[in-house]
Design a protein around this motif. Structure first.
Motif, PDB file in Angstrom:
ATOM      1  N   ARG A  48       0.824  -1.212   0.000  1.00 47.23           N
ATOM      2  CA  ARG A  48       0.000   0.000   0.000  1.00 47.23           C
ATOM      3  C   ARG A  48       0.856   1.259   0.000  1.00 47.23           C
ATOM      4  O   ARG A  48       0.331   2.374  -0.091  1.00 47.23           O
ATOM      5  N   ASP A  49       2.170   1.082   0.090  1.00 50.61           N
ATOM      6  CA  ASP A  49       3.112   2.183   0.259  1.00 50.61           C
ATOM      7  C   ASP A  49       3.393   2.864  -1.078  1.00 50.61           C
ATOM      8  O   ASP A  49       4.298   2.485  -1.816  1.00 50.61           O
ATOM      9  N   LEU A  50       2.609   3.891  -1.368  1.00 47.32           N
ATOM     10  CA  LEU A  50       2.777   4.645  -2.609  1.00 47.32           C
ATOM     11  C   LEU A  50       3.794   5.757  -2.372  1.00 47.32           C
ATOM     12  O   LEU A  50       3.450   6.899  -2.046  1.00 47.32           O
ATOM     13  N   SER A  51       5.049   5.391  -2.503  1.00 49.18           N
ATOM     14  CA  SER A  51       6.152   6.318  -2.265  1.00 49.18           C
ATOM     15  C   SER A  51       7.378   5.798  -3.006  1.00 49.18           C
ATOM     16  O   SER A  51       7.388   4.682  -3.539  1.00 49.18           O
ATOM     17  N   ALA A  52       8.426   6.601  -3.011  1.00 47.96           N
ATOM     18  CA  ALA A  52       9.674   6.159  -3.621  1.00 47.96           C
ATOM     19  C   ALA A  52      10.193   4.899  -2.937  1.00 47.96           C
ATOM     20  O   ALA A  52      10.671   3.969  -3.593  1.00 47.96           O
TER      21      ALA A  52
END
Length: 332
Positions: free
Chosen positions: A32-36
């Protein structure tokens, strides 16, 4: 049940739940980690085959496109994990900001793809890759420079598409690796007919066969990550004219299986609440886009069944409904 599978699988406007699909299973990773950092973690899970000269195939977008994968994410991935990689693209079939190499390079600069080399692979023409087992093609014209790479990392912004229903990994390489002058025309138009004379099931099958040419060429040295964020019903090829985003952000999926990674992306959208998924599902079904999944399965490109592995919680196998639990509507 068997008859239902056979009948529905050939109609791209009919959704086949994973419980009704046949065959073996692949592994699809989920975060779920929408990041770099989330992107880097997902790449690490599927990067084993990335050796030699690596190309990163992604959709760099029309000028000022609001929904493309954030450039800082890709920059961090390149700098920390793929310092010698090259972003690879081809010119477009349609008229726009990227239908010539000169315009394309200007658009790349406008959109911030300036932190590593970008190879417009059909700048000097096309080459052909064979298509094994296809019914529409025996070979596909791709950007000439694609043959110069040892490995391909397919990094895809998953979203809707005006003709394809959705754009996943298959569209990213099926259309995105085909050269702008010959290959893309072969996919979209019958000889002597209009520019967009092919649609629905046939278009999905042609796109999948084109993708198969690239998948087969790279073998174990190709891998796939789909980012389910800012999912307009419009493709990034529509730039600032893209329809507003109303679908919640979901997360990132990754696999070494192109069929499984696109199937999981579609399934995660269908697992949303009806009011959250309505627009994107309507786009998929009205364009018969689901045929992309079933035809890749038929072509032996991978499995449309999979185990969804949640890397946020100790690599636990997770159900689709649990993966999308707690998502909130996109708010811009």
């Amino acid at each position: 049940m068997e008859n239902k599978q056979v009948t529905a699988a050939t109609n791209g406007n009919v959704y086949i739940p994973i419980s009704e699909r046949d065959g073996a299973e692949s592994v699809v990773y989920f975060t779920r980690d929408l990041s770099a950092e989330g992107l880097r973690r997902m790449y690490e899970r599927v990067s084993g085959g990335m050796t030699g000269k690596v190309g990163i195939k992604l959709h760099t977008g029309e000028e000022h496109g609001p929904n493309i994968i954030p450039r800082p994410w890709v920059r961090e991935l390149v700098e920390r994990d793929l310092p010698d990689a090259t972003i690879v693209e081809t010119n477009t079939y349609y008229a726009g900001d990227r239908d010539t190499t000169e315009k394309h390079r200007h658009t790349l600069e406008v959109n911030g793809w300036t932190f590593c080399p970008v190879d417009i692979m059909d700048e000097d023409g096309a080459t052909t890759f064979p298509v094994s087992g296809g019914k529409w093609f025996s070979e596909m014209h791709v950007g000439k420079n694609l043959a110069h790479y040892d490995s391909l990392f397919v990094l895809t912004h998953f979203k809707g598409h005006a003709m394809g229903g959705f754009g996943g990994s298959a569209k990213n390489i099926g259309i995105g690796c085909a050269d702008g002058k010959i290959g893309k025309k072969e996919i979209h138009a019958h000889p002597g007919e209009g520019q967009w004379s092919i649609a629905q099931e046939e278009l999905m099958e042609r796109m999948a066969e084109s993708a198969k040419a690239t998948v087969d060429h790279f073998g174990e040295h190709i891998t796939f990550v789909n980012v389910l964020r800012n999912m307009s019903v419009s493709c990034d090829c529509e730039g600032t004219a893209a329809a507003p985003v109303v679908t919640p952000n979901i997360g990132i999926v990754a696999s070494t299986d192109i069929c499984a990674v696109d199937a999981a992306s579609v399934d995660l959208v269908y697992a949303l609440k009806p009011e959250e998924r309505h627009d994107l599902v309507e786009r998929m079904e009205s364009r018969h886009g689901l045929r992309q999944i079933s035809y890749m399965h038929e072509l032996g490109m991978g499995n449309w069944r999979y185990r969804l592995v949640d890397i946020d919680h100790g690599d636990a196998e997770i159900q689709l409904a649990d993966a999308v639990a707690g998502v909130v509507p996109f708010e811009g």
